[in-house]
Design a protein around this motif. Structure first.
Motif, mmCIF file in Angstrom:
data_model
loop_
_atom_site.group_PDB
_atom_site.id
_atom_site.type_symbol
_atom_site.label_atom_id
_atom_site.label_comp_id
_atom_site.label_asym_id
_atom_site.label_seq_id
_atom_site.Cartn_x
_atom_site.Cartn_y
_atom_site.Cartn_z
ATOM 1 N N TYR A 82 0.930 -1.005 -0.063
ATOM 2 C CA TYR A 82 -0.134 -0.185 -0.381
ATOM 3 C C TYR A 82 0.897 1.473 -0.165
ATOM 4 O O TYR A 82 1.135 2.156 -1.101
ATOM 5 N N GLU A 83 1.985 1.520 0.815
ATOM 6 C CA GLU A 83 2.698 1.929 0.253
ATOM 7 C C GLU A 83 3.224 2.430 -0.425
ATOM 8 O O GLU A 83 3.520 3.917 -1.307
ATOM 9 N N GLN A 84 4.005 1.620 -1.440
ATOM 10 C CA GLN A 84 4.317 1.541 -2.290
ATOM 11 C C GLN A 84 3.504 2.210 -3.562
ATOM 12 O O GLN A 84 3.743 3.441 -4.454
ATOM 13 N N GLY A 104 4.891 7.834 -2.200
ATOM 14 C CA GLY A 104 4.917 7.093 -3.666
ATOM 15 C C GLY A 104 3.398 6.591 -4.423
ATOM 16 O O GLY A 104 2.432 6.541 -3.742
ATOM 17 N N TYR A 105 3.620 6.273 -5.381
ATOM 18 C CA TYR A 105 2.952 5.583 -6.715
ATOM 19 C C TYR A 105 3.450 5.296 -7.569
ATOM 20 O O TYR A 105 3.383 4.778 -8.466
ATOM 21 N N ARG A 106 4.543 4.338 -6.897
ATOM 22 C CA ARG A 106 4.385 3.029 -7.690
ATOM 23 C C ARG A 106 3.661 1.768 -8.069
ATOM 24 O O ARG A 106 3.710 0.997 -7.171
ATOM 25 N N MET A 107 2.663 1.701 -8.869
ATOM 26 C CA MET A 107 1.702 0.692 -8.449
ATOM 27 C C MET A 107 2.442 -0.094 -9.269
ATOM 28 O O MET A 107 2.359 -1.184 -9.415
ATOM 29 N N GLY A 108 3.686 -0.481 -10.324
ATOM 30 C CA GLY A 108 3.962 -2.312 -10.910
ATOM 31 C C GLY A 108 4.273 -2.667 -9.766
ATOM 32 O O GLY A 108 4.630 -3.723 -9.153
ATOM 33 N N TYR A 109 5.318 -2.009 -8.547
ATOM 34 C CA TYR A 109 5.987 -1.717 -8.017
ATOM 35 C C TYR A 109 5.443 -2.321 -6.549
ATOM 36 O O TYR A 109 5.466 -4.166 -5.797
ATOM 37 N N GLY A 110 4.069 -1.976 -6.745
ATOM 38 C CA GLY A 110 3.278 -2.237 -5.607
ATOM 39 C C GLY A 110 2.059 -3.715 -5.872
ATOM 40 O O GLY A 110 2.641 -5.026 -5.179
ATOM 41 N N ALA A 111 2.646 -3.738 -7.560
ATOM 42 C CA ALA A 111 2.011 -4.846 -7.667
ATOM 43 C C ALA A 111 2.750 -6.627 -7.536
ATOM 44 O O ALA A 111 2.537 -7.081 -7.351
ATOM 45 N N ALA A 112 3.771 -6.137 -7.904
ATOM 46 C CA ALA A 112 4.688 -7.194 -7.882
ATOM 47 C C ALA A 112 4.516 -7.579 -6.673
ATOM 48 O O ALA A 112 4.611 -9.037 -6.271
ATOM 49 N N ILE A 113 4.960 -6.767 -5.711
ATOM 50 C CA ILE A 113 4.949 -6.796 -3.546
ATOM 51 C C ILE A 113 3.633 -7.898 -3.955
ATOM 52 O O ILE A 113 3.594 -8.998 -2.589
ATOM 53 N N ALA A 114 2.399 -7.619 -4.617
ATOM 54 C CA ALA A 114 1.355 -8.154 -3.486
ATOM 55 C C ALA A 114 0.750 -9.539 -4.610
ATOM 56 O O ALA A 114 0.602 -10.011 -4.098
ATOM 57 N N VAL A 115 2.123 -9.534 -5.413
ATOM 58 C CA VAL A 115 2.104 -10.819 -6.294
ATOM 59 C C VAL A 115 3.107 -11.524 -5.150
ATOM 60 O O VAL A 115 2.159 -12.675 -4.623
ATOM 61 N N ILE A 116 3.839 -10.766 -4.620
ATOM 62 C CA ILE A 116 4.503 -12.181 -3.972
ATOM 63 C C ILE A 116 3.344 -12.515 -2.931
ATOM 64 O O ILE A 116 3.394 -14.079 -2.200
#
Lengths: 310, 282, 413
Positions: free
Chosen positions: A266-268, A274-286
C-alpha cells in the motif's frame, strides 16, 4: 402464481416445453449469473491484472513503461522487502498462538455457573470491534510517558518501555494487539466445538481413568478437529492480511521496522511518498503467492472432505 | 462435558472459580475499560496528568464535543450508507448462488464453488490497484456506491460458501417432491428453499454487517473525503487531528464501535451461529 | 434491491434539484484543503470576504486531515478534481506539474502583476518558465525554547553549535531533554537535518544534495551527521521521539521537560495554547556550526493550485488573484501567525513573526523550502526514515547512508 400461469399458458407450446425440458440444466446458471459476473469482474480479473501490472513501471498518472522482471529484481534487492517478509513470518507464527489461547479460554469458560453466558459474550467482545478501534486502544495502552502498559513496566522495572518507538519490539507490540480479537474468535469456535463433544465418550474415558491433559489430548482434541481447522484457517489468513493495525498504530514505523508485505504494498502504490503501482503490484504478487500455498492446502482438504461427504 | 463441571468440585474450587471469572474478565478487557474511562474523563484531568486516577468529574461532554466539532455524525451515516446496501446485495446474490450450487448437480459445480471459496481468501492488495482503477474509470471513485459494489462482489465469496453449505443441510425430499409435482424451479426457490433459509439469512446479515462496518482498507483506498468516508477511515483522520486529545479519540472510538456491538448483543445467537458454522462438523 | 433502486432514484432527483437551484443562483467553487483548526478559521474568514465581494460565487471548502491530505491529493486530482487545491511550492509540486495535474496560471500572474508583488516566491512557483499556483504564506523555522528552563539550569542562549552542545550537558544533568522532537510522522526530524546540513555545508550543497547531484556517502554529508551525533550519542534528544507526534513533543517543551525544539513557526499556536507566553517562550536562529558558511534558512511556502480537472476555472482564477492581494495576505497571515508573501502586505505585531521576518529578509545564504519539498517524494520518505533511524541507532550510520545512496541512484534517473 396466477400471473405466472397465465403468462406460461400464453406462450406457444413448443417453447414452453423446451424450457420445461431444459430448466433443470439452465436454472443454476441463471441463479449464478449475477454473483459470478460480479465476482469475476471485481475479484478474479483483478488478480490477473495485478500480475500483468507488476511488469510495468507506472505512477498511476502517466504512461506505463514495460520493465519485464525489473520490479522483481529490485524487490529482491530491497531491504525493506525483507524486513516486511520477516515481519510477516513473525505475524504468522505468533498469531497462531491465538488457537491454543482461544482453546484455553474456551475450556476455562465452559461451565454452567450463574451468568456464564454474559461472561462468554464479554470475552468475545474484542472480535466485534473494528481493528481501527483496537489499534487506537492499544496505541493508548502503549503510549510513552502515560500509557497503561508503559506505566506498568515503569512500576515494575523503573524505566518505561515505549513499545511503538522501539524497532525491536514494535512488531511484537502490534501482534499482541492483533491477538486480542483473534483469541476471542478462536475461543468462540472452540466453545461451540466443546458444546458438541460427545458426553458418552467423555464418560467412558473418565471410567478408564483419563483426566486433565490426557483427556484433552486423546479424547477432546480429536473431536474438536473441525473447530481447529477453521481456527487455523482464519488465523493464517488474518496474519497474512494484517494491515489495519500496522497502519493505525505505527504507519510502518519507526523507520519501517513494523512493515508487513500488505502495508509495504500500500505504501509503495498509494501513499503520500510513493505512487509506484507496478512495484506495489509486484509486492502484492509475492504476497498472493505466499497466500496461495496456504489457500491450496485448505482447498485441497475441503475438496477431499467434500468428496467423502457425497 | 469437558472440563468436569465445576459444581461437582469441592466448595473451595467453586469459590475460586467464581472469583477468578470477574478478575480474568477485567484483565482481558483492560484496554477497553481504560479507553471507556478515558472517554468520560474531562480534558483538564489529562492535561494535569491524571490519566488513571479517579476522574474529577464524569464528562459526557466529550461525546457532545466529538459530535459537534467533527464530522463523525456524517462518517457514521456514510458507514450505514455503505453497510446496509452491501448486506442486502451480498445476501441476495449469495442466496441465489448458494441455491444454484447447493441444489443442482452439474459438472462445473465444484470448480465454481471453489472459485468463490478461494477468491474469498486472497490478499486485498492483489486487487487494490485494478479495483481502484476500475472504480475511477466508472466515475465511482470517492462514492459510497463504488465501495458498495466492490464489497458486494467480494463478500459474495464468503456468503456463497455459507449459503451453499446451509442449503446442502436442508432435507432434499421436499425439493424432490416438488419436482415430481411439476413445480417450476424458480418457484421451488421462492416458496420452498427461501423460507427455510431464514436463519441463514439472519446470521449472514449480522456477520456481513460487522465485516463491512469494520472495513478500513477499502475505505481508505476508495474514498477520500468526509462526505463519503466510513467511520473507520474517518476515525483515522480524526486521530490525526486529535493528537494528544485522548479523551476525544476515546469517545470517537467508542462511538464508532457502537453499531456492531449493539448488533452483536441484539443478534448474538445468529452472530455466533454464523461464525461457527462448520466448527462442529467437518 | 428495490431499496437500492429507489434510493438511487431519490438521490438523482435530489442532486438534480440541487444542481439546478445552484445554477440559477450561484456558481460553486469546490476547494479541497488541509488546514489545522487555527488556520482553518483564518481561511474561512478569507472565503467569507471573497464571497462577499463575489456574491454569485459559493466556495465549498472541504477540509482534510493534514497528514491524510498528502495521500488523498494523488487520488482526487485524477479521480474527483476540485476547482482549487492546497499544496506546496518547490519540488513538491513538480510531479503534479509534470504529469499535467495542475493548470498553468501564468495569466493570473501576468494580469495582476504578481511577478512584482510575489517576487520572493516566484522562483519556487515556476517550472518551465510558467507559474503553477499562488503562494499565500510562508514561515520561518528555527529553535523554539523554554526560557524558564534556561533560567532554571542557568545557561545562556547559545550563538554557536559548541555552546549549544555544552548547554545540553547541563540540561541532561538536570533531567531535561536538551532537544525534543516527535518523529512519528517523520518530517520533524528532517528539520533538524536540514539545519545541520545548511550550517555545516551551506545552501548550495544542501540544494545539490536534495536534487540528487551529490552522493549520500559523500564526506560532507558524513560531517553533518557527525555534528548530529554530538546530540544523539550522549542522549540529549527525547528518547521515545519515534512514537511521538510533533504536538506531543511540544507538550514536553511546555511542561519544561525539554529545553529546545527545532520547529516551524506554526508551532507557536500550540505552545501558547499550552499556556506559554512571550515571557516563557523564546525563539533563536539555529546556531552557527561553520562560521565560513553563509547563514541560510528554511521557510516552506504554502500555495493554492487549480487542478487540471477543475470545472470552474474562471472563478478559481478569480480566487487566486484575490488571495494574492496585499490586504488579503496581511489579514490572513495575521490570523495564521505567519508571514505574507506579498511585499506590500504588513507583518503582524508579534515577536515571533517579527523575528521570522527579520531572519528571512536578511538571510545571506538562501531560503530552502524543506527536505520533503526540496527532495522528490520518494527520496524524502527514505531520507526521513534514515534521519529517524539515526536518532535511534546512531551506530547504523554507514548502513543508513548506503541505503540512501542506493535510493538516490534509482530515483534520480
Amino acid at each position: 402464481m396466477a400471473i405466472a400461469d397465465v403468462s406460461i399458458s400464453a406462450t406457444p407450446a413448443p417453447q414452453r416445453s423446451w424450457w420445461r425440458r431444459n430448466q433443470q440444466r439452465l436454472t443454476p446458471w441463471l441463479f449464478l449469473l449475477p454473483g459470478m459476473a460480479m465476482f469475476l469482474v471485481y475479484v478474479i480479473w483483478p488478480i490477473f491484472e495485478s500480475f500483468w501490472l507488476s511488469f510495468y513501471d507506472w505512477d498511476g498518472l502517466g504512461e506505463k513503461v514495460w520493465l519485464g522482471w525489473g520490479n522483481y529484481a529490485e524487490l529482491f534487492d530491497d531491504d525493506a522487502f525483507y524486513t516486511s517478509l520477516w515481519n510477516n513470518v513473525l505475524w504468522l507464527v505468533l498469531y497462531l498462538l491465538a488457537v491454543p489461547a482461544g482453546l484455553a479460554i474456551a475450556i476455562f469458560l465452559n461451565q454452567n455457573v450463574f451468568g456464564i453466558r454474559l461472561y462468554k459474550s464479554l470475552f468475545f467482545f474484542p472480535f466485534v470491534i473494528s481493528q481501527v478501534v483496537v489499534g487506537l486502544m492499544f496505541s493508548w495502552f502503549y503510549a510513552p510517558n502515560f500509557g497503561l502498559f508503559y506505566k506498568l513496566i515503569e512500576w515494575l522495572t523503573g524505566t518505561g518501555v515505549a513499545v511503538l518507538a522501539d524497532p525491536e519490539l514494535v512488531t511484537y507490540g502490534i501482534i499482541a494487539a492483533g491477538l486480542w480479537p483473534q483469541i476471542a474468535y478462536c475461543m468462540i469456535l472452540y466453545l461451540t466445538g466443546l458444546n458438541n463433544v460427545s458426553p458418552d465418550q467423555v464418560e467412558a474415558a473418565r471410567l478408564d481413568g483419563a483426566r486433565g491433559l490426557r483427556m484433552l489430548w486423546y479424547v477432546i482434541l480429536p473431536q474438536l478437529r473441525p473447530a481447529t481447522f477453521i481456527a487455523v484457517v482464519v488465523t493464517v489468513i488474518g496474519a497474512l492480511r494484517s494491515f489495519d493495525l500496522v497502519s493505525i498504530m505505527t504507519d510502518g514505523g519507526p523507520f519501517g521496522s513494523s512493515r508487513v508485505l500488505s502495508f509495504y504494498m500500500y505504501e509503495q502504490a498509494l501513499s503520500e511518498y510513493g505512487y509506484r503501482m507496478g512495484y506495489g503490484a509486484a509486492i502484492a504478487v509475492i504476497l498472493f503467492l505466499i497466500m496461495m500455498i496456504f489457500i491450496s492446502g485448505f482447498i485441497w482438504k475441503m475438496v477431499r472432505d467434500e468428496r467423502e461427504g457425497y | 462435558m469437558f472440563p468436569r463441571p465445576i459444581e461437582h468440585s469441592a466448595p473451595p474450587a467453586r469459590i475460586a472459580y467464581q472469583v477468578a471469572l470477574p478478575i480474568a474478565l477485567v484483565l482481558w478487557l483492560l484496554p477497553l475499560i481504560g479507553v471507556a474511562l478515558t472517554s468520560v474523563r474531562p480534558s483538564g484531568d489529562l492535561a494535569a496528568g491524571n490519566y488513571f486516577g479517579w476522574p474529577s468529574a464524569i464528562a459526557f461532554s466529550n461525546y457532545a464535543e466529538v459530535f459537534q466539532n467533527s464530522p463523525i455524525g456524517q462518517y457514521i451515516l456514510n458507514s450505514f450508507r455503505v453497510t446496509i446496501p452491501t448486506v442486502i446485495g451480498a445476501v441476495a446474490i449469495s442466496t441465489m448462488t448458494g441455491f444454484a450450487l447447493g441444489i443442482y448437480q452439474f459438472r462445473s459445480n465444484i470448480p465454481i464453488f471453489f472459485m468463490f471459496v478461494a477468491g474469498n481468501f486472497v490478499p486485498f492488495q492483489i486487487l487494490m490497484v485494478p479495483v481502484r482503477d476500475m472504480t475511477v474509470s466508472m466515475g465511482l471513485y470517492n462514492t459510497t456506491t463504488g465501495l458498495v459494489l466492490f464489497h458486494i462482489a467480494f463478500q459474495s465469496g464468503f456468503c456463497t460458501l455459507f449459503m451453499r453449505n446451509f442449503i446442502r443441510s436442508l432435507p432434499r425430499e421436499l425439493i424432490e417432491a416438488a419436482r415430481v409435482e411439476g413445480v417450476a424451479e424458480w418457484k421451488i426457490f421462492i416458496h420452498i428453499v427461501l423460507p427455510l433459509m431464514r436463519p441463514a439469512i439472519a446470521a449472514l446479515s449480522v456477520l456481513v454487517f460487522t465485516f463491512i462496518w469494520n472495513d478500513y482498507f477499502w475505505a481508505t483506498v476508495l474514498t477520500t473525503s468526509a462526505t463519503t468516508q466510513p467511520v473507520t477511515a474517518g476515525l483515522y483522520s480524526l486521530n490525526g487531528q486529535w493528537i494528544a486529545s485522548w479523551h476525544l479519540v476515546s469517545a470517537g472510538s467508542i462511538v464508532a464501535a457502537m453499531p456492531p456491538v449493539l448488533m452483536f448483543f441484539l443478534m448474538q445467537r445468529h452472530f455466533i451461529a454464523g461464525l461457527t458454522l462448520g466448527a462442529t462438523k467437518g | 434491491m428495490n431499496i437500492v433502486v429507489k434510493s438511487a432514484a431519490l438521490g438523482l432527483a435530489v442532486s438534480t434539484l440541487m444542481a439546478s437551484t445552484a445554477i440559477a443562483q450561484q456558481r460553486t467553487l469546490k476547494y479541497y484543503a488541509d488546514f489545522d483548526p487555527a488556520p482553518l478559521a483564518a481561511f474561512e474568514a478569507v472565503i467569507a470576504d471573497f464571497e462577499a465581494a463575489n456574491p454569485d460565487i459559493d466556495v465549498v471548502l472541504q477540509n482534510f486531515d493534514h497528514e491524510g491530505y498528502k495521500t488523498a491529493i494523488r487520488n482526487f486530482l485524477t479521480a474527483d478534481a476540485p476547482d482549487l487545491a492546497n499544496w506546496y511550492a518547490g519540488n513538491r509540486m513538480a510531479p503534479f506539474v509534470n504529469s499535467g495535474q495542475f493548470q498553468d496560471v501564468s495569466d493570473v500572474w501576468e494580469e495582476h502583476n504578481l511577478h512584482e508583488s510575489l517576487a520572493s516566491a516566484a522562483p519556487s512557483m515556476t517550472i518551465d518558465g510558467k507559474q503553477w499556483g499562488v503562494p499565500y504564506t510562508y514561515y520561518q523555522w528555527g529553535i523554539y525554547y523554554n526560557k524558564s528552563v534556561y533560567e532554571q539550569v542557568g545557561v545562556d542562549v547559545p550563538e554557536t553549535w559548541d555552546e549549544f552542545v555544552s548547554n545540553c550537558e547541563k540540561f541532561k544533568a538536570a533531567g531535561i531533554d536538551c532537544l525534543t522532537t516527535g518523529t512519528k510522522a517523520l518530517w520533524p526530524g528532517a528539520g533538524i537535518f536540514d539545519y545541520l546540513n545548511l550550517r555545516t555545508n551551506g545552501y548550495e550543497f544542501h540544494m545539490a544534495l536534495t536534487s540528487g547531484e551529490v552522493a549520500w556517502t559523500d564526506d560532507r554529508v558524513k560531517a553533518t551527521f557527525a555534528e548530529w551525533g554530538k546530540l544523539v550519542e550522549p542522549g540529549y534528544i527525547t528518547a521515545n521521539h519515534a512514537a511521538l507526534d510533533w504536538q506531543d513533543a511540544a507538550s514536553l517543551l511546555i511542561q519544561g521537560k525539554a529545553a529546545n525544539y527545532v520547529m516551524g513557526n506554526f508551532a507557536v499556536a500550540v505552545f501558547k495554547d499550552g499556556g506559554m507566553t512571550d515571557d516563557t517562550l523564546g525563539f533563536m536562529p539555529f546556531p552557527t556550526i561553520n562560521p565560513d558558511v553563509a547563514r541560510a534558512e528554511e521557510a516552506p511556502t504554502d500555495t493554492v493550485h487549480i487542478p487540471a480537472g477543475a470545472k470552474n476555472v474562471d472563478d478559481a482564477k478569480k480566487f487566486l488573484a484575490f488571495l494574492a492581494t496585499a490586504d488579503v495576505q496581511t489579514k490572513l497571515n495575521e490570523a495564521l501567525g505567519q508571514l505574507p508573501i506579498n511585499k506590500d502586505s504588513s507583518v503582524a505585531d508579534d515577536p515571533f513573526i517579527k523575528a521570522g521576518f527579520e531572519l528571512l529578509s536578511t538571510t545571506p545564504g538562501g531560503i530552502a523550502q524543506f527536505f520533503d519539498r526540496d527532495a522528490p517524494a520518494e527520496m524524502a520518505k527514505i531520507g526521513m526514515e534514515g534521519f529517524q533511524q539515526f536518532m535511534v541507532q546512531p551506530g547504523q550510520i554507514d548502513n543508513i547512508l548506503e541505503r540512501l545512496e542506493k535510493a538516490r541512484q534509482r530515483i534520480y534517473k
